[in-house]
Design a protein around this motif. Structure first.
Motif, short mmCIF file in Angstrom:
data_model
loop_
_atom_site.label_atom_id
_atom_site.label_comp_id
_atom_site.label_asym_id
_atom_site.label_seq_id
_atom_site.Cartn_x
_atom_site.Cartn_y
_atom_site.Cartn_z
N TYR A 138 33.02 63.40 23.06
CA TYR A 138 33.10 64.24 24.25
C TYR A 138 32.02 63.86 25.26
N CYS A 139 30.82 63.59 24.74
CA CYS A 139 29.72 63.20 25.64
C CYS A 139 29.92 61.81 26.24
N GLU A 140 30.80 61.02 25.66
CA GLU A 140 31.18 59.76 26.26
C GLU A 140 32.26 59.98 27.32
N ASP A 141 33.07 61.02 27.13
CA ASP A 141 34.13 61.35 28.09
C ASP A 141 33.57 61.89 29.39
N ILE A 142 32.60 62.84 29.27
CA ILE A 142 32.09 63.55 30.44
C ILE A 142 30.57 63.72 30.31
#
Length: 300
Positions: free
Chosen positions: A167-171
């Motif tokens: 998720y932290c790579e997504d946003i």
């Protein structure tokens, strides 16, 4: 100097900052806390945190000031002085620059803003091994079932993420968490969550971050966030033993392994994955890792 020593030194500086956030803080003080020279302390702090010590301190002070203005009936000048700003004007400029709204207007309207979230530096360094001490401590799990009323969920969706790290790579997950943490009407603390299929928008992730608010919530929904209604449901809460903060990944893995083998039917429940998101609360060692899953009472 190896990474472990750097992490320990920066953690000491973070601890000192947290304990003295309403007092003047100098680089000399941080140097004494870390045990290294002022120049080297500032260097490794920025290397690991991504901000200079004084940018970091200012962001924390402004965030705490925003929370105080949101939750208490206080004078702006008093808040400015509480958080070591020299003047009302200087505080107003800094606050407006940080949040895009002046403190007077914010205290009246309390819209969602991007709070600065400061975490122990150890949270950014993954635990590589499961030590015997923590495995032994995690033999005890507290389980309870709670009732959730009809409510709304404000959430920030990702793209393809199936867990927090993806998720932290997504946003920008820290930005999303900061905004969620600023929502005054929140019923509970923000959470990371795995959405059931019926709540996933096409082309978005199964993992998201969100916060629950009352059913009659009518304040602003932050740009880029969604809001959906959740029906009343039961949630089975699992809480592990307290752990050292640097062992948070191990604590999560151990509890999740136990949940996988847990049979709720023993206590008259069954999993109800489509009723609500499965969620995890922010991992803080002092309270143990906490995760919740929706359940239903088995009809007899």
């Amino acid at each position: 100097m190896d990474n472990k020593a750097k992490v320990e030194a920066v953690q000491k500086m973070q601890n000192f900052i947290n304990e003295n956030i309403t007092n003047p803080i100098t680089l000399s003080m941080l140097s004494k806390a870390s045990g290294y020279s002022p120049w080297y302390s500032a260097k490794i702090f920025k290397e690991l945190i991504g901000k200079s010590p004084f940018d970091y301190i200012r962001n924390i002070r402004l965030t705490k000031a925003a929370i105080k203005l949101r939750d208490e009936n206080v004078k702006i000048v008093d808040v400015a002085l509480d958080f070591v700003f020299d003047s009302h004007e200087g505080f107003t400029r800094a606050f407006s620059k940080q949040f895009g709204i002046n403190p007077k207007k914010y205290s009246k309207e309390t819209p969602p803003v991007k709070l600065f979230m400061s975490y122990p530096i150890s949270h950014y360094y993954k635990t590589l091994e499961k030590g015997e001490d923590i495995v032994e401590k995690q033999n005890t799990i507290f389980v309870q079932v709670i009732e959730r009323p009809a409510r709304k969920l404000i959430l920030k969706r990702g793209k393809t993420a199936k867990n927090y790290f993806e998720y932290c790579e997504d946003i920008d997950c820290e930005s999303a968490w900061g905004i969620l943490s600023s929502i005054k009407e929140a019923l509970y603390e923000p959470m990371g969550m795995w959405l059931p299929e019926n709540m996933i928008k096409e082309g978005t992730s199964s993992y998201a971050q969100g916060v629950e608010v009352p059913l009659d919530y009518n304040n602003e929904v932050p740009e880029g966030f969604d809001i959906i209604e959740l029906k009343p449901c039961k949630i089975m809460i699992f809480q592990g033993e307290p752990y050292d903060d640097e062992e948070f990944l191990t604590a999560i893995d151990l509890l999740q392994d136990k949940i996988k083998s847990y049979d709720p039917k023993i206590y008259g429940f069954e999993w109800a994955n489509e009723d609500a998101p499965r969620f995890q609360l922010e991992p803080w060692g002092y309270r143990g890792y906490i995760e919740g899953r929706p359940v239903r009472t088995i009809k007899k």
